[in-house]
Write a protein that holds these residues in place. Structure first.
Motif: not given
Length: 341
Positions: A90-96, A111-113, A122-126, A132-144
């Motif tokens: 989930f790059f999007h923060r949508s709950r629905s 996805g981010f928690a 199943t894997q909430p990421v802090p 952080l730049h928005k690009t690095d936010v997405f990279l942070n998620l996949v790196q996690a």
């Protein structure tokens, strides 16, 4: 993240944000070369990814739908179920959408928690650190999720047909294939981000006099009025407008041909970055640290520090000093530095 056969990415809503996500998409492909990777975006953002070489398909949805409107989420659920995804990111923060993915039975949901969504993952990421730049936010998620990054520059593919189509449109506006021109974007989805149009007019006059190049104004059909305010001051074909006349791919082709882009903080600035076009960015209430263009070419961001907190989320401002204090004469100086004249 487990070795996955079928991966779904639930992406963002805006063109710039979707472009920022492409380095993370590229990283997923490099790490999972045999996987089937789909990306879910609203229809208006789909063209950003239409020719992305790292995706197998682009899925779209109606972003106006909600869980209150039952039938549209149900169609989205059926769309997801039919593809039997193993993993969703989930790059999007949508709950629905996290809830729909859970109901669809996707085994691995990353996805981010964010509040109210953790129980659907199943894997909430802090959440990543602020700043952080928005690009690095997405990279942070996949790196996690255990995915190695593969660069930070955005991907946006322009086809040969889009280049030919753009060339024809420029010819129709009187620009020969050999003519040099700059691209100007005076619009933006938020008024406070826009440099005053009279400043663009003054900059254009000085630029035409100094370089002899032409100026092509780009933008949406709704931004044509801004283009006409500039064209009215410089008749004779030195300034032309393609507002509302190009597809997103043709806009990319325009950036490839351009000598450089001068623009407010808006979607075209990131399309230019994806094509390695030189950029002169005019920033005020938004932060280039968080959402500035990432490019292999030269990028110059101009802003005035006026004591306001940036990013600023005011919907209205009586003075707009952050944009109005950036004078056309000062921008002309930086233009010469950027293009080497």
């Amino acid at each position: 993240m487990k070795p996955a056969g079928r991966i779904l990415i639930v992406n963002q809503n805006w063109m710039g944000d979707v472009l920022f996500s492409t380095p993370a998409i590229r990283a997923l492909r490099k790490n999972f070369p045999q996987s089937f990777i789909s990306c879910l975006v609203p229809e208006r953002a789909a063209d950003v990814l239409r020719h992305n070489p790292h995706l197998n398909e682009v899925l779209t949805y109606d972003e106006r739908a909600s869980l209150i409107s039952f039938f549209k989420p149900a169609r989205l659920w059926r769309l997801i179920v039919a593809r039997r995804f193993d993993t969703v990111l989930f790059f999007h923060r949508s709950r629905s959408k996290a809830f729909i993915a859970m109901l669809a039975g996707i085994p691995e949901r990353i996805g981010f928690a964010s509040p109210g969504r953790r129980r659907f993952l199943t894997q909430p990421v802090p959440k990543p650190a602020q700043g952080l730049h928005k690009t690095d936010v997405f990279l942070n998620l996949v790196q996690a999720a255990g995915v190695r990054p593969a660069g930070r520059e955005p991907d946006f593919e322009v086809t040969a047909e889009e280049k030919r189509s753009l060339d024809k449109k420029l010819m129709n506006e009187g620009l020969a294939p050999s003519e040099a021109f700059a691209v100007l974007h005076a619009g933006g989805n938020w008024f406070l981000k826009r440099w005053p149009i009279e400043y663009f007019v003054r900059w254009t006059g000085a630029f035409l006099k100094e370089t002899g190049w032409k100026v092509v104004v780009c933008g949406t059909a709704s931004e044509e009025k801004l283009a006409q305010d500039i064209l009215a001051q410089y008749p004779g074909g030195k300034v032309v407008s393609l507002c509302g006349k190009t597809t997103l791919g043709e806009l990319g082709a325009l950036m490839i041909r351009a000598k450089f882009l001068i623009s407010n903080d808006s979607g075209p600035i990131h399309v230019a970055a994806s094509q390695g076009t030189k950029i002169l960015g005019l920033y005020g209430p938004t932060s280039e640290v968080l959402t500035g263009p990432i490019s292999t070419s030269r990028v110059k961001i101009l802003r005035k520090e006026v004591g306001c907190e940036v990013p600023c989320y005011f919907k209205d401002c009586n003075h707009r000093v952050c944009m109005e204090l950036l004078s056309p004469e000062e921008v002309c100086v930086h233009t010469r530095e950027l293009i080497g004249q």
